[in-house]
Design a protein around this motif. Sequence first.
Motif, mmCIF file in Angstrom:
data_model
loop_
_atom_site.group_PDB
_atom_site.id
_atom_site.type_symbol
_atom_site.label_atom_id
_atom_site.label_comp_id
_atom_site.label_asym_id
_atom_site.label_seq_id
_atom_site.Cartn_x
_atom_site.Cartn_y
_atom_site.Cartn_z
ATOM 1 N N GLU A 130 7.458 20.448 -24.891
ATOM 2 C CA GLU A 130 8.158 19.926 -24.153
ATOM 3 C C GLU A 130 8.699 20.756 -23.089
ATOM 4 O OE1 GLU A 130 10.781 17.177 -25.950
ATOM 5 O OE2 GLU A 130 9.472 16.247 -27.117
ATOM 6 N N LYS A 173 8.844 18.802 -30.921
ATOM 7 C CA LYS A 173 8.955 18.957 -29.665
ATOM 8 C C LYS A 173 8.401 20.007 -28.840
ATOM 9 C CE LYS A 173 13.801 17.288 -30.009
ATOM 10 N NZ LYS A 173 15.217 17.502 -29.529
ATOM 11 N N MET A 215 4.351 25.087 -22.843
ATOM 12 C CA MET A 215 3.822 24.041 -21.898
ATOM 13 C C MET A 215 2.922 24.479 -21.024
ATOM 14 S SD MET A 215 6.095 21.644 -19.014
ATOM 15 C CE MET A 215 5.959 23.347 -17.677
#
Length: 73
Positions: free
Chosen positions: A27, A24, A42
């Motif tokens: 994200e 993950k 990110m």
Amino acid sequence: MSSSNLTLSVRDNGPGLTPQELAKIGEPFFTTKEKGTGLGVMVTKKIVSDLNGEISYESQKGSGTKVTVTLPK
């Protein structure tokens, strides 16, 4: 450093990430920190991508994390 790339690797000895957390990473709004926003990785991935580079993560729970950034010269 090679004739076409610059590679920077950083390793820590922090708590590391589980395979589920590692999947993950990057994200929006995913964080493992109590007061984190989940936007730092990110934004970093976007900057590296805009520079035609690559960023990768290796981690194991309890053993820290390694981040590798490769940028073209």
